[in-house]
Design an enzyme around this catalytic site. Structure first.
Site, PDB file in Angstrom:
ATOM      1  N   ASP A  65       1.567   6.804   5.450  1.00 37.52           N
ATOM      2  CA  ASP A  65       0.590   5.815   4.982  1.00 37.52           C
ATOM      3  C   ASP A  65       1.072   5.032   3.760  1.00 37.52           C
ATOM      4  OD1 ASP A  65      -1.778   4.639   5.712  1.00 37.52           O
ATOM      5  OD2 ASP A  65      -3.039   5.918   4.476  1.00 37.52           O
ATOM      6  N   LYS A  98       0.854  -1.196   0.000  1.00 41.69           N
ATOM      7  CA  LYS A  98       0.000   0.000   0.000  1.00 41.69           C
ATOM      8  C   LYS A  98       0.881   1.235   0.000  1.00 41.69           C
ATOM      9  CE  LYS A  98      -2.985   2.688   3.091  1.00 41.69           C
ATOM     10  NZ  LYS A  98      -3.585   2.757   4.458  1.00 41.69           N
ATOM     11  N   ASP A 147     -12.142   7.297   3.773  1.00 40.07           N
ATOM     12  CA  ASP A 147     -10.924   7.137   4.563  1.00 40.07           C
ATOM     13  C   ASP A 147     -10.587   5.670   4.804  1.00 40.07           C
ATOM     14  OD1 ASP A 147      -8.695   8.029   5.916  1.00 40.07           O
ATOM     15  OD2 ASP A 147      -9.739   8.301   7.822  1.00 40.07           O
ATOM     16  N   LYS A 197     -10.129  13.710   7.560  1.00 37.83           N
ATOM     17  CA  LYS A 197      -9.573  13.488   8.899  1.00 37.83           C
ATOM     18  C   LYS A 197      -9.540  14.791   9.681  1.00 37.83           C
ATOM     19  CE  LYS A 197      -6.364   9.750   7.553  1.00 37.83           C
ATOM     20  NZ  LYS A 197      -6.882   8.661   8.402  1.00 37.83           N
ATOM     21  N   GLU A 219      -9.389   3.714   2.312  1.00 38.89           N
ATOM     22  CA  GLU A 219      -8.934   3.667   0.921  1.00 38.89           C
ATOM     23  C   GLU A 219      -7.846   2.639   0.663  1.00 38.89           C
ATOM     24  OE1 GLU A 219      -5.647   5.167   2.813  1.00 38.89           O
ATOM     25  OE2 GLU A 219      -7.706   5.849   3.120  1.00 38.89           O
ATOM     26  N   ASP A 235      -2.605  10.788   3.073  1.00 40.68           N
ATOM     27  CA  ASP A 235      -4.003  10.429   3.291  1.00 40.68           C
ATOM     28  C   ASP A 235      -4.711  11.516   4.084  1.00 40.68           C
ATOM     29  OD1 ASP A 235      -6.416   9.165   3.522  1.00 40.68           O
ATOM     30  OD2 ASP A 235      -5.762   7.722   5.033  1.00 40.68           O
ATOM     31  N   ARG A 253      -7.496  -0.469   1.493  1.00 41.83           N
ATOM     32  CA  ARG A 253      -8.009  -1.780   1.071  1.00 41.83           C
ATOM     33  C   ARG A 253      -8.476  -1.748  -0.383  1.00 41.83           C
ATOM     34  NH1 ARG A 253     -12.368  -1.500   5.763  1.00 41.83           N
ATOM     35  NH2 ARG A 253     -10.494  -0.579   6.656  1.00 41.83           N
TER      36      ARG A 253
END
Length: 440
Positions: free
Chosen positions: A229, A206, A288, A218, A290, A211, A292
């Site tokens: 991230d 990933k 949020d 957020k 994202e 993010d 996956r």
């Protein structure tokens, strides 16, 4: 408990050395590394101090020096934008000593330590880089430079609108709102030397370079640190190229799912329905969640296109709930067979990239993603129901239906960082999983 003591040693009227003697904890639990590598990292950083020259002497207790070299490297991150000199500019010499007092002189062991240390510092530097610097385009440029240094590696990219045209709706949907386009980077290495029985492994990382939470924005405090991230992709990059340098005797493909989850006119929205590369549709109920989505495309690509694939490993800073489940030192792992679960646990205990199993029960948990209008939603309806396992099962649902091999999901949201710094987590775990020389 371990600790250290220091004294000043005058070797001449003008030459004074600082001598630090450190001890590692002697009583360790079965879920800790036998050489207490986290304590070793702290000791190495404090022992080296602020001087520009240091020598570390490590008593190995006959343990492999590859993981020990990696633990020391974690104490010396490379990235800094501070003015002036940095303690990381120091001239550092490391010696490994056997219980009988002789130096470790096995060239393979020493090479493993050096290569792994370099891989850890690479991964940590990428994680520490600020998002204005490490865009998706710059990340790909960094990887391209590494490919040029490793002739046995090939690189393919799928970028921007091409992702959309080819059906990678997860990576494209998450990243299409950003200035720098989303991309999937595919690295291939064949170390099998014609051995038809050599294992074929896919590493999927990933790489959300920043993010914001997207339109599920957020908070100020929650957004700070989200440059981290992409820690899964960074760990895979460091592990992959270290494995190549150590001439791992396997076929390895590394797939990096790179995107920025940004806010803009083209950002994906709650209530959008994305079609992932698996062909399955996903109703977005949380922008949020994202990671996956991009990993779903990554594992689908791996299982559709890599011939004779034996093992898929995906790695991500996926859920904050992982810290609740397995803490800040151990990644949470989700495995479709007890054999790969056991293999991953042993790899973590050997390398120092510790991990611990999560509940594996897709038949009990996938109902959390039930949607009235799509094959699934992307976020759970009940966050108190094993949500870290649920997030992993979402990714698993996008493995190709014909794939019959093993799958290992690594959620390393906790161990991926130590305070504000990246740790390079994942490099050692990958090397041990791939049975790299010095990490077997």
């Amino acid at each position: 408990k371990g600790g250290s003591s220091s004294t000043m040693l005058a070797v001449s009227d003008e030459d004074v050395h600082k001598l630090v003697v450190g001890g590692l904890p002697s009583k360790l639990s079965r879920h800790n590394h036998p050489m207490a590598v986290h304590s070793l990292t702290r000791l190495a950083g404090s022992a080296a101090g602020k001087g520009d020259r240091s020598r570390l002497v490590v008593l190995t207790d006959d343990f492999a020096v590859g993981p020990l070299g990696m633990a020391i490297a974690k104490a010396f991150p490379l990235f800094s934008r501070k003015n002036g000199s940095s303690k990381n500019d120091k001239d550092l010499h490391i010696s490994f000593v056997k219980p009988d007092g002789s130096l470790v002189d096995d060239s393979q062991e020493l090479e493993a330590a050096q290569v792994a240390a370099k891989g850890v510092q690479l991964a940590a530097r990428l994680v520490d880089s600020h998002p204005e610097l490490l865009t998706t385009s710059q990340f790909a440029k960094e990887v391209r430079g590494l490919v040029e240094e490793h002739p046995g590696v090939t690189m393919t990219e799928i970028v921007g609108e091409e992702l959309n045209k080819k059906g990678y709706g997860g990576v494209y949907g998450v990243g299409k709102g950003a200035n720098c386009p989303p991309r999937m980077v595919i690295l291939e290495y064949d170390g099998s030397n014609g051995d038809g029985n050599a294992e074929t492994v896919a590493l999927v990382g990933k790489g959300i370079v920043y993010d914001t939470g997207g339109l599920s924005l957020k908070t100020r405090a929650g957004m700070s640190g989200m440059k981290h991230d992409m820690g899964g992709a960074a760990g895979m990059v460091g592990g992959f190229f270290s494995a190549v340098e150590l001439k791992v005797a396997k076929k390895v493909t590394c797939i990096l799912c790179l995107a920025e989850n940004a806010i803009g006119p083209d950002s994906f929205r709650n209530d959008d329905i994305l079609t992932l590369y698996s062909g399955k549709t996903v109703e977005v109920n949380n922008c949020d969640a994202e990671g996956r989505l991009v990993l779903g495309d990554g594992v689908a690509h791996a299982t559709k296109h890599i011939e004779n694939l034996n093992l898929v490993v995906d790695m991500a800073t996926l859920t904050g709930a992982q810290l609740v489940a397995t803490g800040k030192k151990h990644a949470g792992i989700l495995c479709n067979t007890p054999e790969i679960e056991d293999r991953a646990m042993k790899a973590g205990l050997h390398s120092g990239d510790l991990c611990y199993p999560l509940l594996y029960a897709p038949e009990l948990l996938m109902d959390e993603f039930k949607s009235d209008v799509a094959d699934m939603k992307n976020s759970v309806k009940d966050r108190s129901n094993a949500q870290t396992s649920c997030a992993g099962h979402f990714i698993e649902a996008h493995l190709d239906e014909k794939y019959e091999g093993e799958w290992l999901h690594v959620d390393m949201a906790g161990p991926g960082t130590n305070g504000a710094r990246g740790t390079g987590y994942g490099v050692g775990l990958v090397l041990s999983l791939l049975e790299a020389p010095g990490f077997k």
